[in-house]
Scaffold this active site. Structure first.
Site, mmCIF file in Angstrom:
data_model
loop_
_atom_site.group_PDB
_atom_site.id
_atom_site.type_symbol
_atom_site.label_atom_id
_atom_site.label_comp_id
_atom_site.label_asym_id
_atom_site.label_seq_id
_atom_site.Cartn_x
_atom_site.Cartn_y
_atom_site.Cartn_z
ATOM 1 C CG HIS A 386 21.532 -42.651 -57.907
ATOM 2 N ND1 HIS A 386 21.866 -41.491 -57.250
ATOM 3 C CD2 HIS A 386 22.512 -42.841 -58.834
ATOM 4 C CE1 HIS A 386 22.989 -41.003 -57.764
ATOM 5 N NE2 HIS A 386 23.403 -41.817 -58.725
ATOM 6 C CD GLU A 387 23.306 -45.952 -60.756
ATOM 7 O OE1 GLU A 387 23.417 -45.413 -61.883
ATOM 8 O OE2 GLU A 387 24.098 -45.723 -59.820
ATOM 9 C CG HIS A 390 22.462 -41.693 -63.614
ATOM 10 N ND1 HIS A 390 22.853 -40.373 -63.740
ATOM 11 C CD2 HIS A 390 23.064 -42.158 -62.491
ATOM 12 C CE1 HIS A 390 23.656 -40.067 -62.727
ATOM 13 N NE2 HIS A 390 23.789 -41.121 -61.953
#
EC number: 3.4.24.-
Length: 601
Positions: A386-387, A390
């Protein structure tokens, strides 16, 4: 007890020397930047003297903003890695004050620019072709014209920015530095200090006694401080409502969403559509109760995995798996993932005083750093991808856009991160044929959906309700907030507030309520990501290319246009309904596996 930071290996700490090699260099830049901002005060009243002055002042403002972001990133990340260090608390305060000074100095910019007529603007573009590269930047400011005040009024508000942000900063210090939680027992019977970092892993324990003790210890602590948290939240809500009102918006929500050119109908459609599908969540809760063999399901039972499969990953194993899964995007994406994983972009482990949770951060001129609080779980593998989503979004944008467009709307941000999560799920379900492993992956997906679409929409509904209540004159006491939150929680989960007393205090520990209408984008982003992941895994090369173009677009176009190019229409409820279809399909498969007794094997 959490380790002191000095005990953690360097390779598991982010390398902030790539931002500023020493604290002294940061302090030197602060002095120079302060002087440069002071020097810029003479620009006031001269923005429209000529096309040349418009170009020069615009470029000075952007250059100072770019330098300021780098200063702020260093200070905030130094503070986040250990919030108990007074030096870095001071650094962050200095950086925040410098932001306020910058905003105040350039508060003339928008009011003066908005005095420019359309015909004069076109003349400026002809005289000074270099202004063309800022055309979309100017266009967005012109669109905001009804909400910009006079120069004196904007200067006054800019000078008060630290005051408006004080509630959120007070929350952060109270929640991360001052709050001390009790010692509880883990599944091994060992006494451990309860922290933000280990709370979820304790709530995921298969031992119900461990879950209950951690749950009650966490929320009974918040109960003791409920009045303070209510005051900080109320102050934040009042600040947002005040700023919206003086800028001629009908509500704080309209103000927040208009910053990204998102119509309020997107928010309303989310809440309406999710409420329509709440029976699916209730059905999943019933299945959870059956699998766990409980007479009654409590809120401390909603996080524990239903599968007994030991799907744990060390951090190094998670890095390897993430690289394998994300290779689907192609060589350019994979090369940047490898850099992030090997060049110390990531601060990995829990340590005393470290900010809770996880995030991706950085500025145009830094690496796209990630903060984690690593636990060896499947959920943390998902957090890592997820990160990384980003950070890769940031990296592609900065590589392909000039600084003026080198960021992206938060509305688009959660799509990039949760597409990675959904690709991980799609990939695992394609690879795994064994019933027990499929059970574990399906359970994780459904829990992720629950936590991202259902839970974040619950937060969004609560957030809007308290802003409306304040607008209508309701005092946001702890009693009011507790009752409102308990009622919403009961509606969403179908678990009575009478039987789940402590959950009424959960609102107090949610930092995103200070982020001004942020959380709804987790839900919209996850739903859009469901669709995009399916296309990337099962589609053609053009789908991947369209997706990478979205990552590269930054702020060069309006957010809804950018994501439409990747193939998603966010103005329709269709993408949400598509997400719930996937949820129900996977819920049915899990129900069938339970009917076969897979969970008992």
């Amino acid at each position: 007890m959490s380790d002191n930071r000095s005990h953690i290996e360097e390779k598991y700490q982010w390398d902030l020397t790539t931002v500023f090699a020493t604290d002294e260099l940061w302090e030197t830049e602060v002095v120079e930047l302060t002087q440069a901002i002071d020097n810029a005060k003479g620009f006031s009243g001269h923005l429209l003297d000529s096309s040349q002055s418009l170009l020069e002042i615009t470029e000075v403002e952007l250059d100072l903003s770019r330098r300021l972001e780098k200063v702020y990133v260093y200070a905030s990340m130094k503070n986040d890695q250990d919030t108990t260090v007074a030096k870095y608390q001071e650094f962050q305060a200095k950086a925040t004050a410098l932001y306020a000074k910058f905003s105040e100095t350039f508060s003339f910019y928008e009011p003066e620019l908005l005095q420019l007529s359309e015909s004069d603007y076109q003349s400026f573009l002809l005289e000074m072709p270099d202004l063309q590269k800022y055309d979309h930047f100017f266009e967005k400011i012109f669109a905001n014209k009804p909400h910009v005040l006079s120069q004196n009024e904007e200067e006054l508000l800019a000078g008060a920015s630290e005051i408006f942000g004080a509630a959120g900063e007070t929350f952060e210090i109270l929640d991360n530095a001052d709050m001390v939680f009790p010692v509880v027992k883990n599944a091994k019977g060992e006494e451990v200090e309860l922290t933000h970092g280990n709370f979820i892993s304790l709530m995921e324990s298969s031992d119900r006694t461990v879950r209950k003790e951690a749950y009650q210890a966490m929320y009974s602590t918040y109960e003791q401080f409920q009045h303070t948290y209510a005051k900080t939240l109320q102050t934040n809500v009042k600040s947002q409502n005040f700023k919206a009102r003086v800028h001629h918006y009908q509500s704080a929500r309209q103000s927040a969403l208009s910053a990204n050119f998102i119509p309020e109908e997107v928010y309303e459609t989310l809440i309406k559509t999710v409420n329509h599908h709440l029976p699916l969540l209730h059905r999943y809760m019933k299945l959870r109760q059956k699998v766990l063999g409980l007479d009654d399901l409590k809120m401390y039972d909603v996080y524990t995995p239903l599968s007994q499969m030991d799907m744990s990953f060390t951090y190094d194993e998670a890095l390897k798996k993430s690289e394998e899964v994300l290779a689907i995007f192609g060589e350019a994406y994979s090369e940047r993932v490898h850099r992030a994983f090997t060049e110390r972009w990531i601060d990995v482990h829990v340590n005393k005083g470290k900010r809770s949770g996880a995030y991706s951060g950085g500025s145009y001129d830094t690496n796209a750093f990630m903060l984690l609080n690593w636990q060896d779980t499947l959920d943390n593998l998902y957090t890592l991808v997820h990160e990384t989503g980003h950070s890769l979004h940031s990296t592609f944008t900065r590589e392909n856009q000039p600084y003026v467009y080198g960021d992206y709307s938060i509305f688009l941000a959660e799509i990039a991160s949760t597409t990675n999560e959904n690709i991980l799920t799609e990939t695992l379900l394609k690879e795994v044929k064994d019933d027990k492993n499929r059970f574990a992956i399906l359970n994780h997906y459904l829990d992720g959906f629950k936590g991202t679409i259902f839970r974040q929409t619950q937060f969004a509904e609560f957030e809007h309700a308290i802003h409306v209540a304040d607008q209508e004159g309701q005092v946001l006491t702890s009693e009011y907030l507790n009752n409102l939150y308990a009622e919403l929680n009961e509606k969403y989960y179908g678990l009575t507030k009478e039987d789940n007393h402590f959950i009424q205090y959960e609102w107090a520990r949610i930092p995103h309520f200070y982020y001004n209408y942020y959380v709804f984008q987790y839900a919209t982003g996850f739903a859009a990501a469901n669709y995009l992941a399916e296309r990337i895994v099962n589609g053609n090369p053009e789908d991947k290319e369209a997706y990478l173009n979205y990552l590269k677009a930054g702020n060069s176009d309006y957010p809804l246009n950018v994501i439409a190019k990747a193939g998603v229409d966010m103005t329709s409820a269709d993408y949400l309904d598509a997400a719930f279809r996937v949820f129900e399909e996977r819920l049915v498969e899990l129900e069938n596996l339970v009917a076969k007794g897979v969970h008992n094997d």
